[in-house]
Design a protein around this motif. Structure first.
Motif, PDB file in Angstrom:
ATOM      1  N   THR A  15       1.078  -1.110   0.247  1.00 48.55           N
ATOM      2  CA  THR A  15      -0.244  -0.020  -0.066  1.00 48.55           C
ATOM      3  C   THR A  15       0.620   0.755  -0.374  1.00 48.55           C
ATOM      4  O   THR A  15       2.536   0.925  -0.244  1.00 48.55           O
ATOM      5  CB  THR A  15      -0.511  -0.287   1.521  1.00 48.55           C
ATOM      6  OG1 THR A  15       0.054  -0.058   2.452  1.00 48.55           O
ATOM      7  CG2 THR A  15      -2.113  -1.202   1.380  1.00 48.55           C
ATOM      8  N   THR A  16       0.170   2.109   0.149  1.00 46.83           N
ATOM      9  CA  THR A  16       1.310   3.457   0.246  1.00 46.83           C
ATOM     10  C   THR A  16       2.280   3.708   1.648  1.00 46.83           C
ATOM     11  O   THR A  16       1.823   3.837   2.495  1.00 46.83           O
ATOM     12  CB  THR A  16       0.510   5.110   0.247  1.00 46.83           C
ATOM     13  OG1 THR A  16      -0.885   4.180   0.286  1.00 46.83           O
ATOM     14  CG2 THR A  16       0.523   5.602  -1.107  1.00 46.83           C
ATOM     15  N   TYR A  17       3.241   2.924   1.884  1.00 46.23           N
ATOM     16  CA  TYR A  17       3.466   2.077   2.994  1.00 46.23           C
ATOM     17  C   TYR A  17       4.508   3.345   3.873  1.00 46.23           C
ATOM     18  O   TYR A  17       4.407   3.080   4.696  1.00 46.23           O
ATOM     19  CB  TYR A  17       4.359   1.430   2.635  1.00 46.23           C
ATOM     20  CG  TYR A  17       5.048   0.835   4.082  1.00 46.23           C
ATOM     21  CD1 TYR A  17       4.573  -0.061   4.826  1.00 46.23           C
ATOM     22  CD2 TYR A  17       6.262   1.342   4.362  1.00 46.23           C
ATOM     23  CE1 TYR A  17       5.489  -0.443   5.588  1.00 46.23           C
ATOM     24  CE2 TYR A  17       7.396   0.274   5.279  1.00 46.23           C
ATOM     25  CZ  TYR A  17       6.322  -0.463   5.793  1.00 46.23           C
ATOM     26  OH  TYR A  17       7.254  -0.651   7.357  1.00 46.23           O
ATOM     27  N   LEU A  20       2.210   4.780   6.841  1.00 44.66           N
ATOM     28  CA  LEU A  20       2.399   4.271   7.796  1.00 44.66           C
ATOM     29  C   LEU A  20       3.143   4.153   8.591  1.00 44.66           C
ATOM     30  O   LEU A  20       3.192   3.530   9.623  1.00 44.66           O
ATOM     31  CB  LEU A  20       1.760   2.669   7.450  1.00 44.66           C
ATOM     32  CG  LEU A  20       0.607   2.218   6.429  1.00 44.66           C
ATOM     33  CD1 LEU A  20       0.465   1.124   6.289  1.00 44.66           C
ATOM     34  CD2 LEU A  20      -0.376   3.057   7.349  1.00 44.66           C
ATOM     35  N   TYR A  45       5.011  -4.295   5.489  1.00 42.27           N
ATOM     36  CA  TYR A  45       4.140  -3.925   6.841  1.00 42.27           C
ATOM     37  C   TYR A  45       5.094  -4.844   7.487  1.00 42.27           C
ATOM     38  O   TYR A  45       4.907  -4.003   8.723  1.00 42.27           O
ATOM     39  CB  TYR A  45       2.438  -3.914   7.071  1.00 42.27           C
ATOM     40  CG  TYR A  45       3.177  -3.028   8.061  1.00 42.27           C
ATOM     41  CD1 TYR A  45       3.340  -0.947   8.163  1.00 42.27           C
ATOM     42  CD2 TYR A  45       2.219  -3.761   9.598  1.00 42.27           C
ATOM     43  CE1 TYR A  45       2.940  -0.783   9.636  1.00 42.27           C
ATOM     44  CE2 TYR A  45       1.757  -2.934  10.385  1.00 42.27           C
ATOM     45  CZ  TYR A  45       2.568  -1.400  10.666  1.00 42.27           C
ATOM     46  OH  TYR A  45       1.855  -0.648  11.636  1.00 42.27           O
ATOM     47  N   ALA A 673      -3.058   2.164  11.965  1.00 44.57           N
ATOM     48  CA  ALA A 673      -3.546   3.077  10.510  1.00 44.57           C
ATOM     49  C   ALA A 673      -3.079   1.895   9.948  1.00 44.57           C
ATOM     50  O   ALA A 673      -4.078   1.963   9.087  1.00 44.57           O
ATOM     51  CB  ALA A 673      -2.342   3.733  10.518  1.00 44.57           C
ATOM     52  N   TRP A 674      -2.018   1.251  10.091  1.00 40.44           N
ATOM     53  CA  TRP A 674      -2.311   0.037   8.691  1.00 40.44           C
ATOM     54  C   TRP A 674      -3.346  -1.000   8.773  1.00 40.44           C
ATOM     55  O   TRP A 674      -3.854  -1.412   7.578  1.00 40.44           O
ATOM     56  CB  TRP A 674      -0.682  -1.067   8.958  1.00 40.44           C
ATOM     57  CG  TRP A 674      -0.266  -1.951   8.761  1.00 40.44           C
ATOM     58  CD1 TRP A 674      -0.218  -2.187   7.474  1.00 40.44           C
ATOM     59  CD2 TRP A 674      -0.812  -3.609   8.678  1.00 40.44           C
ATOM     60  NE1 TRP A 674      -0.693  -3.434   6.541  1.00 40.44           N
ATOM     61  CE2 TRP A 674      -0.627  -4.165   7.308  1.00 40.44           C
ATOM     62  CE3 TRP A 674      -1.468  -3.998   9.574  1.00 40.44           C
ATOM     63  CZ2 TRP A 674      -1.083  -5.366   7.697  1.00 40.44           C
ATOM     64  CZ3 TRP A 674      -2.105  -5.467   9.100  1.00 40.44           C
ATOM     65  CH2 TRP A 674      -1.789  -5.828   7.920  1.00 40.44           C
ATOM     66  N   ASN A 676      -6.496  -0.587   9.745  1.00 40.29           N
ATOM     67  CA  ASN A 676      -7.450   0.413   9.358  1.00 40.29           C
ATOM     68  C   ASN A 676      -7.580   0.427   7.976  1.00 40.29           C
ATOM     69  O   ASN A 676      -8.523   0.286   7.266  1.00 40.29           O
ATOM     70  CB  ASN A 676      -7.783   1.805   9.677  1.00 40.29           C
ATOM     71  CG  ASN A 676      -7.678   2.064  11.224  1.00 40.29           C
ATOM     72  OD1 ASN A 676      -8.381   3.596  11.967  1.00 40.29           O
ATOM     73  ND2 ASN A 676      -8.626   0.473  12.208  1.00 40.29           N
ATOM     74  N   LYS A 677      -6.481   0.794   7.287  1.00 38.62           N
ATOM     75  CA  LYS A 677      -5.454   1.093   5.523  1.00 38.62           C
ATOM     76  C   LYS A 677      -6.476  -0.566   4.726  1.00 38.62           C
ATOM     77  O   LYS A 677      -6.616  -0.938   4.131  1.00 38.62           O
ATOM     78  CB  LYS A 677      -4.258   1.385   5.572  1.00 38.62           C
ATOM     79  CG  LYS A 677      -4.417   1.156   4.032  1.00 38.62           C
ATOM     80  CD  LYS A 677      -3.368   2.109   4.229  1.00 38.62           C
ATOM     81  CE  LYS A 677      -2.751   2.563   2.631  1.00 38.62           C
ATOM     82  NZ  LYS A 677      -3.372   4.184   2.378  1.00 38.62           N
ATOM     83  N   GLN A 678      -5.719  -1.637   5.717  1.00 38.94           N
ATOM     84  CA  GLN A 678      -6.698  -2.538   5.297  1.00 38.94           C
ATOM     85  C   GLN A 678      -8.157  -2.901   5.405  1.00 38.94           C
ATOM     86  O   GLN A 678      -8.872  -3.907   4.875  1.00 38.94           O
ATOM     87  CB  GLN A 678      -6.186  -3.983   6.071  1.00 38.94           C
ATOM     88  CG  GLN A 678      -4.605  -3.834   6.440  1.00 38.94           C
ATOM     89  CD  GLN A 678      -3.783  -3.784   4.734  1.00 38.94           C
ATOM     90  OE1 GLN A 678      -3.953  -4.387   3.696  1.00 38.94           O
ATOM     91  NE2 GLN A 678      -2.577  -2.452   5.149  1.00 38.94           N
TER      92      GLN A 678
END
Length: 761
Positions: A15-17, A20, A45, A673-674, A676-678
């Protein structure tokens, strides 16, 4: 954990790592580019901590997982690489894919001016079982030949055995969520090249029936000679000394004084090998030194206390600092940087607060958990019927009285301790699945549950207390211990796990063993059992000899492959492409080669994760169609450890209905945050084995957990019905406290915020 307590020692597109990771100080212009190479197919991640620490000492990081590497199988564009070796990969060392990886590493290491960090697999195996293969691997990759009798070779052999000691030794020393602190006797590092002489603090060690007299410098931990060892006993072993090698060895971290006495027991943590001949630097270490506290936490090794965790992370940072300086002596960083603020307790607590604020805003029905007023008990219904006792020779009338008293006392303990979420491990699939259901089993299930519920209701009435929330627990896969699944999971290497169902098999897995079972349970107990929630247990206790869960090497089964082929067919129709041949591929080898040739691994696992999420959504919607206010909980050993769990947990949760997530992770909210992004929204609970309440002072552990987690799940308060001394040698004694019953009550009560406030008022 659970049952025998034999737990698992258990690629997607990034993702837009950068969003994060914490903001780093600007990297120096001459920063080295470091490739982080995963060999297990994990998301970027999963190496968050390594990446943060590497950046903190000056590296500019890039990442490839195993599947991304397979789509571009070359390391030619990199000068510096850190490679995480996995245990499963080494088990398949003779397969084409693994040989291809090792060949690439070997070619990389042949080039001059390249630098490599080789990280050995985490785990609890005995060092002598795995060390010979790691030594062979070092020789094959051209790092060092440990079969020779040189000082450097013997030091390397000794180091490999030292660093590969079981991860559980760290847990026994520090205290982890799974392991109790016992302060075991831990052998410190002993220099294999010195004899004990008057006035020295070195202790002689014999590694191969001979001793060496070539020491490492006591101040720098560097070897003071590159001369092969000469000893008469060498000749008797037919070991031919090599020509003098231009290798310089250094044990890391070199600054031992920066670490506590406990941490020093596990130092050195790295061995730096500098080849002066071709200007190459290699660092050998264990992978769990770096990733023990990542999203897929190592509950054998990861300390409970954040300061202890950070000290171990600082050791990993020291290794990377020493490696950076060896790779780039011209830009030598004189002092190891301080640990990034990302790991500070303040930052972790802030993430917890944000998660709970979001729940308060979007999910008011879960506010009681978010505000810290939940105390959960993971309970075995059989305990309340004294299933752990032996009644040979005891009259039936006496048995009945003893069981009745145990039930009353056990339920009273729950109320007295203010445990208000009761997670009963009923395992309904054992009674109500079509693989198990009979009228007799239905009767047994009712006899097991109904008396407990009746006693809970009665004591709530007489004590004028609210009835706790009742969650039914299901292990989901229990029946596959007796009846093998129709569709089984298959991994990248063609291994079929005969006891484990394909994770995406809807009909004979999720519908049969969960959804249909839930419907029958609701029909049977609709009027007698108030069901507030369900806990889905994702650990596979029935197949510990095969795997404890799904990993990123899985799944290449027919079920998952056909889902992918359907996706490809739809894409072809949409884009007017020629017919694809993927439906014709039968063997795992053919399927893997197809993905390899067409660079479709990323697409493949993206498709699988999407389907896992769809199944999670199906489960959520079905359960709530029966009970609209049902709360859904999930137990897994760690936060989502593969594509399957990421997809499943995302499907099970949403902002209005966060997943009540119970794992062994100590640092769950720094990943908010990670997660939630998933698409995963959650409230996290941490376990507290009752054996950890060994003295009244251990109430501090209860208070500590509440600072970093939304709730504690106690394992298992139902054992209170047994006499500790009588059962202290039973396998489940780790779930029992030896303290007086009332002392335990007062300690457990502190897990709820309202009780803590009442106590301190």
């Amino acid at each position: 954990m659970k049952h025998s307590l034999s737990l698992i020692c258990l690629v997607l597109i990034g993702t837009t790592y950068s969003l994060l990771l914490p903001t780093q100080a600007p990297l120096k212009k001459n920063s080295l580019k470091l490739l982080i190479l995963d060999t297990e197919g994990k998301d970027r991640y999963y190496y968050r901590n390594t990446e943060i620490l590497a950046q903190s000492v000056g590296f500019k990081t890039v990442f490839k997982n195993f599947y991304q590497w397979l789509e571009e199988p070359s390391l030619a564009n990199y000068q510096t690489t850190i490679c995480f070796l996995g245990g499963t990969l080494l088990k398949h060392k003779e397969t084409v894919l693994v040989r291809k990886l090792f060949s690439s590493l070997k070619d990389f290491n042949k080039r001059p001016n390249t630098n490599l960090v080789l990280l050995f697999p985490a785990g609890n195996s005995k060092p002598e079982n795995i060390a010979p293969y790691l030594e062979q691997l070092c020789a094959e990759l051209g790092i060092i030949d440990c079969s020779q009798g040189t000082a450097e070779a013997l030091t390397t052999k000794a180091f490999i055995r030292f660093c590969m000691r079981p991860d559980s030794k760290v847990g026994f020393t520090y205290n982890s969520t799974l392991i109790n602190q016992t302060n075991p006797a831990i052998e410190p590092w002993i220099n294999p090249l010195t004899s004990a002489e008057p006035g020295t603090n070195q202790t002689q060690i014999s590694l191969t029936k001979f001793e060496l007299k070539i020491p490492l410098d006591a101040n720098t931990n560097r070897s003071t000679s590159h001369t092969p060892a000469t000893n008469p006993e060498l000749q008797s072993l037919d070991l031919q000394p090599l020509e003098p090698q231009l290798l310089e060895l250094q044990l890391l971290p070199s600054a031992r004084e920066h670490f506590s006495a406990r941490a020093a027991l596990f130092l050195p943590a790295g061995l730096l090998i500098h080849s002066q001949e071709n200007n190459k630097v290699t660092l050998l270490a264990k992978a769990s030194t770096f990733n023990f506290a990542d999203v897929e936490e190592n509950f054998f090794r990861c300390p409970i206390n954040v300061d202890d965790r950070n000290e171990l992370l600082h050791i990993a940072q020291h290794l990377l600092w020493g490696f950076y300086n060896a790779c780039s002596p011209a830009s030598d960083v004189k002092n190891c940087p301080t640990l990034p603020a990302y790991f500070s307790p303040v930052r972790i607590k802030a993430n917890k607060l944000r998660a709970e604020q979001e729940v308060n805003q979007h999910a008011p029905d879960y506010r009681w958990i978010a505000e810290g007023d939940c105390s959960a008990g993971w309970l075995a219904p059989d305990d309340y019927h004294l299933s752990g006792e032996k009644f040979e020779g005891v009259p039936e009338e006496t048995r009945i009285k003893l069981k009745k008293k145990a039930l009353q006392d056990g339920v009273a303990f729950l109320y007295d301790a203010d445990i208000n979420l009761l997670w009963f491990e009923i395992n309904t699939e054992n009674f109500l699945s079509k693989l198990a259901r009979t009228p007799e089993k239905e009767a047994v299930l009712r006899q097991q549950i109904q008396p407990i519920v009746d006693e809970l209701v009665e004591q709530a009435r007489t004590n004028k207390k609210p009835l706790p929330k009742i969650f039914i627990g299901t292990d989901i896969t229990s029946n596959f211990r007796r009846t093998l699944p129709e569709q089984t999971v298959v991994d990248l290497f063609g291994t079929t796990y005969t006891k484990i169902p394909s994770p995406l098999e809807r009909t004979s897995y999720w519908k049969q063993e969960l959804l249909d079972v839930f419907d029958v349970f609701c029909d049977l107990f609709a009027t007698t059992l108030p069901i507030d929630g369900i806990f889905l247990d994702f650990e596979m206790y029935h197949a510990q000899d095969q795997a404890g869960g799904y990993d990123d090497y899985m799944d290449f089964s027919d079920t998952s492959w056909h889902i992918f082929c359907t996706h490809m067919h739809n894409k072809i129709q949409t884009e007017n492409q020629p017919k694809d041949r993927c439906t014709d591929l039968v063997s795992t080898e053919e399927r893997v080669n197809y993905l390899y040739e067409n660079k479709l691994f990323t697409t493949y696992f993206k498709c699988q994760e999407h389907e896992a999420r769809a199944i999670g959504t199906l489960i959520k919607d079905h359960l709530r169609s029966r009970l609209p206010n049902l709360m859904i909980g999930a137990y897994a050993t760690t936060l989502p450890g593969s594509w399957f769990y990421r997809g499943m947990f995302a499907g099970l949760s949403d902002k209005q209905h966060p997943l009540i997530l119970a794992t062994f992770n100590m640092d769950a909210y720094s990943h908010r945050a990670w997660m939630n992004k998933q698409g995963i929204y959650y409230l996290h609970g941490v376990p507290l084995l009752l054996s950890k309440l060994a003295t009244p002072d251990d109430v501090s552990l209860v208070n500590y957990f509440t600072n970093y987690h939304s709730f504690i799940w106690f394992s298992r308060p139902s054992r209170i019905v047994y006499d500790f001394e009588k059962h202290k040698d039973d396998w489940w004694s780790v779930e029992v406290s030896k303290l007086d019953r009332d002392i335990q009550v007062n300690m457990i009560k502190k897990a709820r915020k309202t009780v803590r406030n009442d106590t301190t008022a």
